[in-house]
Design an enzyme around this catalytic site. Structure first.
Site, mmCIF file in Angstrom:
data_model
loop_
_atom_site.group_PDB
_atom_site.id
_atom_site.type_symbol
_atom_site.label_atom_id
_atom_site.label_comp_id
_atom_site.label_asym_id
_atom_site.label_seq_id
_atom_site.Cartn_x
_atom_site.Cartn_y
_atom_site.Cartn_z
ATOM 1 N N PRO A 263 1.130 -1.450 -0.155
ATOM 2 C CA PRO A 263 -0.220 0.486 -0.076
ATOM 3 C C PRO A 263 0.565 1.562 0.039
ATOM 4 C CG PRO A 263 -0.077 -1.003 1.785
ATOM 5 C CD PRO A 263 0.321 -1.969 1.171
ATOM 6 N N ASN A 264 0.101 2.348 -0.837
ATOM 7 C CA ASN A 264 0.803 3.403 -1.106
ATOM 8 C C ASN A 264 2.294 3.712 -1.825
ATOM 9 O OD1 ASN A 264 -1.077 5.320 0.666
ATOM 10 N ND2 ASN A 264 -0.189 3.892 2.251
ATOM 11 N N ARG B 231 4.116 10.874 -1.963
ATOM 12 C CA ARG B 231 4.051 10.368 -0.326
ATOM 13 C C ARG B 231 5.580 10.682 0.045
ATOM 14 N NH1 ARG B 231 5.030 4.247 1.058
ATOM 15 N NH2 ARG B 231 4.403 5.457 3.090
ATOM 16 N N TYR C 213 11.026 9.139 1.301
ATOM 17 C CA TYR C 213 10.662 7.707 -0.186
ATOM 18 C C TYR C 213 11.306 8.758 -1.420
ATOM 19 C CZ TYR C 213 7.819 5.533 3.547
ATOM 20 O OH TYR C 213 7.347 5.190 4.326
ATOM 21 N N ASN D 248 8.133 -5.382 -1.273
ATOM 22 C CA ASN D 248 8.226 -4.553 0.084
ATOM 23 C C ASN D 248 6.601 -4.300 0.549
ATOM 24 O OD1 ASN D 248 8.193 -2.023 1.514
ATOM 25 N ND2 ASN D 248 8.819 -1.317 -0.725
ATOM 26 N N ALA E 279 2.995 -1.125 4.978
ATOM 27 C CA ALA E 279 2.666 -0.868 6.213
ATOM 28 C C ALA E 279 2.650 -2.596 6.260
ATOM 29 C CB ALA E 279 1.132 0.056 6.167
ATOM 30 N N HIS F 57 4.380 -4.554 8.691
ATOM 31 C CA HIS F 57 4.793 -4.625 10.092
ATOM 32 C C HIS F 57 2.692 -5.022 10.886
ATOM 33 C CE1 HIS F 57 8.194 -1.750 9.000
ATOM 34 N NE2 HIS F 57 6.833 -1.401 8.615
ATOM 35 N N GLU G 193 13.169 -9.719 1.361
ATOM 36 C CA GLU G 193 12.339 -7.974 1.432
ATOM 37 C C GLU G 193 12.918 -7.009 1.203
ATOM 38 O OE1 GLU G 193 12.328 -7.751 5.690
ATOM 39 O OE2 GLU G 193 10.620 -6.347 6.388
ATOM 40 N N HIS H 202 12.941 -2.245 1.736
ATOM 41 C CA HIS H 202 12.187 -1.315 2.112
ATOM 42 C C HIS H 202 12.855 -0.136 1.588
ATOM 43 C CE1 HIS H 202 9.875 -3.193 4.410
ATOM 44 N NE2 HIS H 202 10.407 -3.780 5.000
ATOM 45 N N SER I 175 12.638 3.344 2.249
ATOM 46 C CA SER I 175 13.552 3.993 3.615
ATOM 47 C C SER I 175 13.819 2.718 4.555
ATOM 48 C CB SER I 175 12.434 4.327 4.430
ATOM 49 O OG SER I 175 11.643 3.765 5.223
ATOM 50 N N ARG J 261 13.347 3.967 11.981
ATOM 51 C CA ARG J 261 12.492 5.044 11.877
ATOM 52 C C ARG J 261 12.048 4.976 13.687
ATOM 53 N NH1 ARG J 261 9.764 5.044 6.344
ATOM 54 N NH2 ARG J 261 8.419 6.713 7.342
HETATM 55 C C1 DQA Z 1 8.417 1.048 3.506
HETATM 56 C C2 DQA Z 1 8.596 1.293 5.298
HETATM 57 C C3 DQA Z 1 7.115 1.276 5.748
HETATM 58 O O1 DQA Z 1 7.357 1.056 6.951
HETATM 59 C C4 DQA Z 1 5.907 1.687 5.573
HETATM 60 O O2 DQA Z 1 4.616 2.044 5.753
HETATM 61 C C5 DQA Z 1 5.814 2.211 3.790
HETATM 62 C C6 DQA Z 1 7.224 2.398 3.286
HETATM 63 C C7 DQA Z 1 9.641 1.404 2.831
HETATM 64 O O3 DQA Z 1 8.995 1.609 1.317
HETATM 65 O O4 DQA Z 1 10.512 2.267 2.980
HETATM 66 O O5 DQA Z 1 4.881 2.054 3.302
HETATM 67 O O6 DQA Z 1 7.713 -0.577 3.301
#
Ligand code: DQA
Length: 144
Positions: free
Chosen positions: A9-10, A17, A22, A73, A76, A79, A97, A99, A101, A106
């Site tokens: 998501p996102n 965003r 990011y 990836n 959210a 977690h 996996e 990410h 960021s 964080r």
């Molecule tokens: C993320 C890190 C996650 O904590 C966050 O919710 C994201 C993006 C990343 O790619 O850094 O949506 O997965």
């Protein structure tokens, strides 16, 4: 070798965003980067993005017998989602996996990764490059 790249998501909101976290490049740019990295590595890649947990579970289940590796990836859902963890464990396709960021630097809630418990490797904090590193890791470490 066939690799499936899954974004949660996102990730489709990249460029809009939180650009301080990011970056300013959008999802289309990420897709171009992933496809370029896969072509350079000589692997076939398909990309999938969804904002819906169940859709991600479905695509992991459907990957069985079709893909040699998964780059994920879960955003959210990293977690929170035991369902994505269980799907990865069910299909037993080697997974990495990613990410964008550095989640470990964080908020504490981002330092828990359910999906990561079913992944053989993790790249966090490398921006787009994490996806390339994940593809190369699968190429080096998975027999097919
Ligand atoms: C993320 C890190 C996650 O904590 C966050 O919710 C994201 C993006 C990343 O790619 O850094 O949506 O997965």
């Amino acid at each position: 070798m066939k690799i499936l790249v899954i974004n949660g998501p996102n990730i489709n909101m990249l460029g809009i965003r939180e650009p301080d976290i990011y970056g300013s490049r959008n999802y289309e740019a990420l897709l171009a980067y992933i496809r370029g990295s896969a072509a350079e590595a000589g692997v076939d890649v398909d990309c999938f993005q969804s904002n819906h947990e169940g859709a991600i579970v479905d695509v992991i289940q459907d990957a069985l017998g079709k893909y040699d590796g998964i780059v994920i990836n879960p955003a959210a859902y990293t977690h929170t989602s035991v369902a994505i963890l269980d799907a990865l464990k069910a299909v037993r396709i080697p997974a990495v996996e990613v990410h964008i960021s550095d989640v470990d630097a964080r908020e504490p809630f981002r330092q828990i990764s359910y999906a990561g418990m079913a992944c053989a490797q993790k790249y966090a904090g490398y921006g787009f490059e994490g996806y390339k590193l994940a593809i190369l890791w699968l190429k080096e470490n998975v027999n097919n």
